[in-house]
Design a protein around this motif. Structure first.
Motif, PDB file in Angstrom:
ATOM      1  N   THR A  87      10.751 -42.179 -23.780  1.00 23.23           N
ATOM      2  CA  THR A  87      11.741 -42.965 -23.024  1.00 23.23           C
ATOM      3  C   THR A  87      12.317 -42.134 -21.886  1.00 23.23           C
ATOM      4  O   THR A  87      12.430 -42.603 -20.748  1.00 23.23           O
ATOM      5  CB  THR A  87      12.863 -43.428 -23.964  1.00 23.23           C
ATOM      6  OG1 THR A  87      12.290 -44.172 -25.039  1.00 23.23           O
ATOM      7  CG2 THR A  87      13.873 -44.288 -23.226  1.00 23.23           C
ATOM      8  N   GLU A  88      12.666 -40.876 -22.176  1.00 22.35           N
ATOM      9  CA  GLU A  88      13.214 -39.998 -21.145  1.00 22.35           C
ATOM     10  C   GLU A  88      12.187 -39.737 -20.043  1.00 22.35           C
ATOM     11  O   GLU A  88      12.535 -39.728 -18.852  1.00 22.35           O
ATOM     12  CB  GLU A  88      13.671 -38.676 -21.754  1.00 22.35           C
ATOM     13  CG  GLU A  88      14.924 -38.795 -22.582  1.00 22.35           C
ATOM     14  CD  GLU A  88      15.344 -37.461 -23.160  1.00 22.35           C
ATOM     15  OE1 GLU A  88      15.262 -36.443 -22.446  1.00 22.35           O
ATOM     16  OE2 GLU A  88      15.753 -37.440 -24.330  1.00 22.35           O
ATOM     17  N   LEU A  89      10.936 -39.539 -20.431  1.00 16.98           N
ATOM     18  CA  LEU A  89       9.878 -39.300 -19.454  1.00 16.98           C
ATOM     19  C   LEU A  89       9.689 -40.511 -18.543  1.00 16.98           C
ATOM     20  O   LEU A  89       9.543 -40.368 -17.327  1.00 16.98           O
ATOM     21  CB  LEU A  89       8.570 -38.947 -20.155  1.00 16.98           C
ATOM     22  CG  LEU A  89       7.374 -38.649 -19.264  1.00 16.98           C
ATOM     23  CD1 LEU A  89       7.667 -37.443 -18.374  1.00 16.98           C
ATOM     24  CD2 LEU A  89       6.135 -38.409 -20.094  1.00 16.98           C
ATOM     25  N   SER A  90       9.734 -41.685 -19.112  1.00 18.74           N
ATOM     26  CA  SER A  90       9.610 -42.902 -18.306  1.00 18.74           C
ATOM     27  C   SER A  90      10.768 -43.009 -17.315  1.00 18.74           C
ATOM     28  O   SER A  90      10.572 -43.382 -16.158  1.00 18.74           O
ATOM     29  CB  SER A  90       9.585 -44.138 -19.204  1.00 18.74           C
ATOM     30  OG  SER A  90       8.458 -44.106 -20.048  1.00 18.74           O
ATOM     31  N   SER A  91      11.952 -42.649 -17.772  1.00 14.63           N
ATOM     32  CA  SER A  91      13.119 -42.682 -16.897  1.00 14.63           C
ATOM     33  C   SER A  91      12.968 -41.673 -15.751  1.00 14.63           C
ATOM     34  O   SER A  91      13.262 -41.984 -14.600  1.00 14.63           O
ATOM     35  CB  SER A  91      14.373 -42.378 -17.710  1.00 14.63           C
ATOM     36  OG  SER A  91      15.488 -42.250 -16.869  1.00 14.63           O
ATOM     37  N   VAL A  92      12.495 -40.482 -16.057  1.00 14.80           N
ATOM     38  CA  VAL A  92      12.295 -39.459 -15.026  1.00 14.80           C
ATOM     39  C   VAL A  92      11.242 -39.910 -14.021  1.00 14.80           C
ATOM     40  O   VAL A  92      11.402 -39.744 -12.806  1.00 14.80           O
ATOM     41  CB  VAL A  92      11.911 -38.110 -15.667  1.00 14.80           C
ATOM     42  CG1 VAL A  92      11.436 -37.115 -14.628  1.00 14.80           C
ATOM     43  CG2 VAL A  92      13.076 -37.540 -16.448  1.00 14.80           C
ATOM     44  N   LYS A  93      10.154 -40.515 -14.499  1.00 13.45           N
ATOM     45  CA  LYS A  93       9.113 -41.021 -13.603  1.00 13.45           C
ATOM     46  C   LYS A  93       9.665 -42.088 -12.664  1.00 13.45           C
ATOM     47  O   LYS A  93       9.354 -42.106 -11.473  1.00 13.45           O
ATOM     48  CB  LYS A  93       7.941 -41.587 -14.407  1.00 13.45           C
ATOM     49  CG  LYS A  93       7.040 -40.542 -15.003  1.00 13.45           C
ATOM     50  CD  LYS A  93       5.889 -41.213 -15.732  1.00 13.45           C
ATOM     51  CE  LYS A  93       4.958 -40.214 -16.358  1.00 13.45           C
ATOM     52  NZ  LYS A  93       3.856 -40.876 -17.072  1.00 13.45           N
ATOM     53  N   ALA A  94      10.487 -42.977 -13.210  1.00 16.53           N
ATOM     54  CA  ALA A  94      11.076 -44.034 -12.380  1.00 16.53           C
ATOM     55  C   ALA A  94      11.999 -43.427 -11.321  1.00 16.53           C
ATOM     56  O   ALA A  94      11.980 -43.839 -10.158  1.00 16.53           O
ATOM     57  CB  ALA A  94      11.828 -45.029 -13.252  1.00 16.53           C
ATOM     58  N   ASN A  95      12.797 -42.450 -11.718  1.00 13.99           N
ATOM     59  CA  ASN A  95      13.687 -41.785 -10.763  1.00 13.99           C
ATOM     60  C   ASN A  95      12.893 -41.069  -9.674  1.00 13.99           C
ATOM     61  O   ASN A  95      13.266 -41.097  -8.501  1.00 13.99           O
ATOM     62  CB  ASN A  95      14.608 -40.800 -11.475  1.00 13.99           C
ATOM     63  CG  ASN A  95      15.669 -41.475 -12.309  1.00 13.99           C
ATOM     64  OD1 ASN A  95      15.968 -42.642 -12.101  1.00 13.99           O
ATOM     65  ND2 ASN A  95      16.221 -40.748 -13.260  1.00 13.99           N
ATOM     66  N   MET A  96      11.805 -40.419 -10.045  1.00 13.08           N
ATOM     67  CA  MET A  96      10.962 -39.721  -9.068  1.00 13.08           C
ATOM     68  C   MET A  96      10.357 -40.723  -8.083  1.00 13.08           C
ATOM     69  O   MET A  96      10.304 -40.464  -6.885  1.00 13.08           O
ATOM     70  CB  MET A  96       9.845 -38.950  -9.769  1.00 13.08           C
ATOM     71  CG  MET A  96      10.314 -37.782 -10.593  1.00 13.08           C
ATOM     72  SD  MET A  96      10.620 -36.328  -9.632  1.00 13.08           S
ATOM     73  CE  MET A  96       8.996 -35.938  -9.079  1.00 13.08           C
ATOM     74  N   ALA A  97       9.913 -41.860  -8.589  1.00 14.16           N
ATOM     75  CA  ALA A  97       9.338 -42.887  -7.716  1.00 14.16           C
ATOM     76  C   ALA A  97      10.389 -43.410  -6.740  1.00 14.16           C
ATOM     77  O   ALA A  97      10.095 -43.609  -5.556  1.00 14.16           O
ATOM     78  CB  ALA A  97       8.767 -44.038  -8.550  1.00 14.16           C
ATOM     79  N   ASN A  98      11.621 -43.602  -7.220  1.00 10.91           N
ATOM     80  CA  ASN A  98      12.700 -44.053  -6.339  1.00 10.91           C
ATOM     81  C   ASN A  98      13.010 -43.009  -5.280  1.00 10.91           C
ATOM     82  O   ASN A  98      13.268 -43.340  -4.128  1.00 10.91           O
ATOM     83  CB  ASN A  98      13.960 -44.358  -7.142  1.00 10.91           C
ATOM     84  CG  ASN A  98      13.838 -45.628  -7.944  1.00 10.91           C
ATOM     85  OD1 ASN A  98      13.024 -46.484  -7.638  1.00 10.91           O
ATOM     86  ND2 ASN A  98      14.650 -45.748  -8.984  1.00 10.91           N
ATOM     87  N   MET A  99      12.994 -41.742  -5.654  1.00 10.04           N
ATOM     88  CA  MET A  99      13.288 -40.671  -4.698  1.00 10.04           C
ATOM     89  C   MET A  99      12.202 -40.571  -3.633  1.00 10.04           C
ATOM     90  O   MET A  99      12.485 -40.279  -2.480  1.00 10.04           O
ATOM     91  CB  MET A  99      13.450 -39.341  -5.432  1.00 10.04           C
ATOM     92  CG  MET A  99      14.735 -39.290  -6.240  1.00 10.04           C
ATOM     93  SD  MET A  99      14.891 -37.949  -7.425  1.00 10.04           S
ATOM     94  CE  MET A  99      14.583 -36.508  -6.507  1.00 10.04           C
ATOM     95  N   GLN A 100      10.962 -40.828  -4.011  1.00 13.50           N
ATOM     96  CA  GLN A 100       9.864 -40.766  -3.054  1.00 13.50           C
ATOM     97  C   GLN A 100       9.904 -41.945  -2.096  1.00 13.50           C
ATOM     98  O   GLN A 100       9.502 -41.826  -0.944  1.00 13.50           O
ATOM     99  CB  GLN A 100       8.523 -40.722  -3.776  1.00 13.50           C
ATOM    100  CG  GLN A 100       8.275 -39.398  -4.458  1.00 13.50           C
ATOM    101  CD  GLN A 100       6.990 -39.398  -5.261  1.00 13.50           C
ATOM    102  OE1 GLN A 100       6.388 -40.441  -5.501  1.00 13.50           O
ATOM    103  NE2 GLN A 100       6.566 -38.221  -5.684  1.00 13.50           N
TER     104      GLN A 100
END
Length: 98
Positions: free
Chosen positions: A18-31
């Protein structure tokens, strides 16, 4: 302290997933967002944008030399100032200094 059970390990893995999915989503938003300030390897200083349609105007400046008797940080600051004035890209700096 008791060894974790398989059930505990499975719960921890689900939590990590769950945490990894959240980090991936945040990274995608930052990009996706254009950043207003970018940091680089020169201590977080911002470089002026390079005009890609015309080459930089080189000034007649000599690259600083290190004589070994002064503070090395003074030399490094002079080098960074030189690179900023010449608008040298980070990947070209070692070549330029040599």
């Amino acid at each position: 302290m008791a060894e974790p059970t398989i059930k505990d390990l499975m719960e921890m893995m689900k939590s990590f997933q769950t945490e990894l999915s959240s980090v991936k989503a945040n990274m995608a938003n930052m990009q996706d967002k254009p950043s207003s300030s970018s940091t680089n390897s020169s201590g977080g200083r911002e470089e002026p944008p390079r005009d890609l349609d015309r080459p930089p105007r080189f000034q007649k400046l000599d690259f600083p030399r290190f004589d070994g008797t002064t503070d090395p940080m003074l030399f490094i600051n002079k080098c960074e100032s030189y690179f900023r004035q010449q608008r040298t890209m980070a990947e070209e700096r070692v070549w330029m200094a040599s």
